[in-house]
Scaffold this motif. Sequence first.
Motif, PDB file in Angstrom:
ATOM      1  N   LYS A   1      22.855   2.699  77.173  1.00 42.92           N
ATOM      2  CA  LYS A   1      24.089   2.224  76.544  1.00 42.92           C
ATOM      3  C   LYS A   1      24.983   3.439  76.298  1.00 42.92           C
ATOM      4  O   LYS A   1      24.537   4.420  75.686  1.00 42.92           O
TER       5      LYS A   1
ATOM      6  N   THR B   1      21.068   5.593  73.555  1.00 45.81           N
ATOM      7  CA  THR B   1      22.425   5.225  73.155  1.00 45.81           C
ATOM      8  C   THR B   1      23.250   6.500  73.095  1.00 45.81           C
ATOM      9  O   THR B   1      22.945   7.407  72.313  1.00 45.81           O
TER      10      THR B   1
ATOM     11  N   LEU C   1      27.990  -1.886  72.545  1.00 48.17           N
ATOM     12  CA  LEU C   1      28.249  -0.624  71.866  1.00 48.17           C
ATOM     13  C   LEU C   1      29.726  -0.480  71.524  1.00 48.17           C
ATOM     14  O   LEU C   1      30.083   0.012  70.448  1.00 48.17           O
TER      15      LEU C   1
ATOM     16  N   LYS D   1      25.038   3.267  83.049  1.00 51.14           N
ATOM     17  CA  LYS D   1      24.850   1.875  83.481  1.00 51.14           C
ATOM     18  C   LYS D   1      23.836   1.811  84.621  1.00 51.14           C
ATOM     19  O   LYS D   1      22.986   0.915  84.649  1.00 51.14           O
TER      20      LYS D   1
ATOM     21  N   GLN E   1      15.294   3.332  76.466  1.00 52.24           N
ATOM     22  CA  GLN E   1      16.751   3.270  76.517  1.00 52.24           C
ATOM     23  C   GLN E   1      17.383   4.185  75.487  1.00 52.24           C
ATOM     24  O   GLN E   1      16.959   4.235  74.332  1.00 52.24           O
TER      25      GLN E   1
ATOM     26  N   ASP F   1      29.409   0.093  77.758  1.00 55.37           N
ATOM     27  CA  ASP F   1      28.510  -0.934  77.267  1.00 55.37           C
ATOM     28  C   ASP F   1      29.241  -1.808  76.250  1.00 55.37           C
ATOM     29  O   ASP F   1      29.748  -1.316  75.231  1.00 55.37           O
TER      30      ASP F   1
END
Length: 289
Positions: free
Chosen positions: A254, A111, A183, A249, A109, A180
Motif C-alpha cells: 500500500k 504501508t 490509504l 502496486k 505487506q 492505494d
Amino acid sequence: MKHFPESEFIINQDGSVFHLHLLPEQLADKIILVGDPGRVNLVASFFDSRDFEVSSREFHTIGGTYKGKRLMCISHGIGTDNIDIVVNELDALANIDFKTRYEKPEFRQLTLVRIGTSGGLQPHVPIGTPVIARKSIGFDGVLNFYAGRNEVCDLDFERAFCDFVKWNPLWAAPYVIDSDAELVERIGCDDMVRGVTISANGFYGPQGRELRIPLADKDLNKKIEAFKYGGHVVTNYEMESSALAGLSKLMGHKAMTVCSIIANRVAKHANPNYKTAIGDLIVTVLDRI
C-alpha cells in the motif's frame, strides 16, 4: 519459491541489504518516506522513542515508535531511480529470506507514505495546500521496465494525455498509476486535496523550467494545465510518486504520496519558508498511518 542469486540480490557482509544498509529485523510495516536525508530527523523528532539509526549515501533511516505504533522514516533522495532502489530493497527485507535467498512463503505487506514538497499547477492548489497524488503520471519510464505494467496502469488516461499534449515520441512513454485507495482515504480524510501528480524525470527542463537551454516544447506546461479527463486535472509536479505507487502496486504493498505545495507555477509564486507547513503535515500523517 523463487531463488535470488548473489548477482541479482546483493547482501552486505553484515547481513544488511545493499544500498539501504538495513537488517531484516529492523524493518517496520509502516514507513514514512522523505526526499531530504535531513528531514528524517524532523520526522523522528515527533517519535516517542528511537530504536536505531542508519545512514548510507542519501538513504538515512530512523526507526522508532509513535503513539504505540512501530514505524520508520527513510530518505530516498531525488528521483524515481532512487525510488526503484528503496521500494525493491524494502520489499526484499520483508519478503526474501536473507539466509536461504528464497522468497518467503508468506507475503508481508508494507504501508508506504511519502511526504514531499511540490509545485502547484492549478488555482485550487495554492501554496500551503496538502495534495495527495491519487493518480500519478510518470514521465520517468521506470515502471515500463517491469512485467505487469499495463495491468496496473490506467491505459485510457495515458492515451488521452499523450494525445492532448502531443507527447514527443523521443521522451519516455508516460504511465498513469493510482495510489492505494484505502490509504488515500485514511490519510486524506476530508481535509486534503486529491489530485493528479506528475512525476518528472528532472527538475528543470522536464518540468518546463528554462534556464540557458531552450525547451523542446515550450508550451508543454500550458497544455498540461489545460488537460482534463474524466473530471481530473493535473494538480502538481514532483519527482517520485509514480514509481512509488507503481512498484508498490506490482509488489502488493500500500503506497501513496502527499505533498505540501511550496510554489505555484501558474502564479509564479514560491514560498521558501515552508518548514512549518511540512511539520504540520508530518504530524497529520503520523497520526493517520
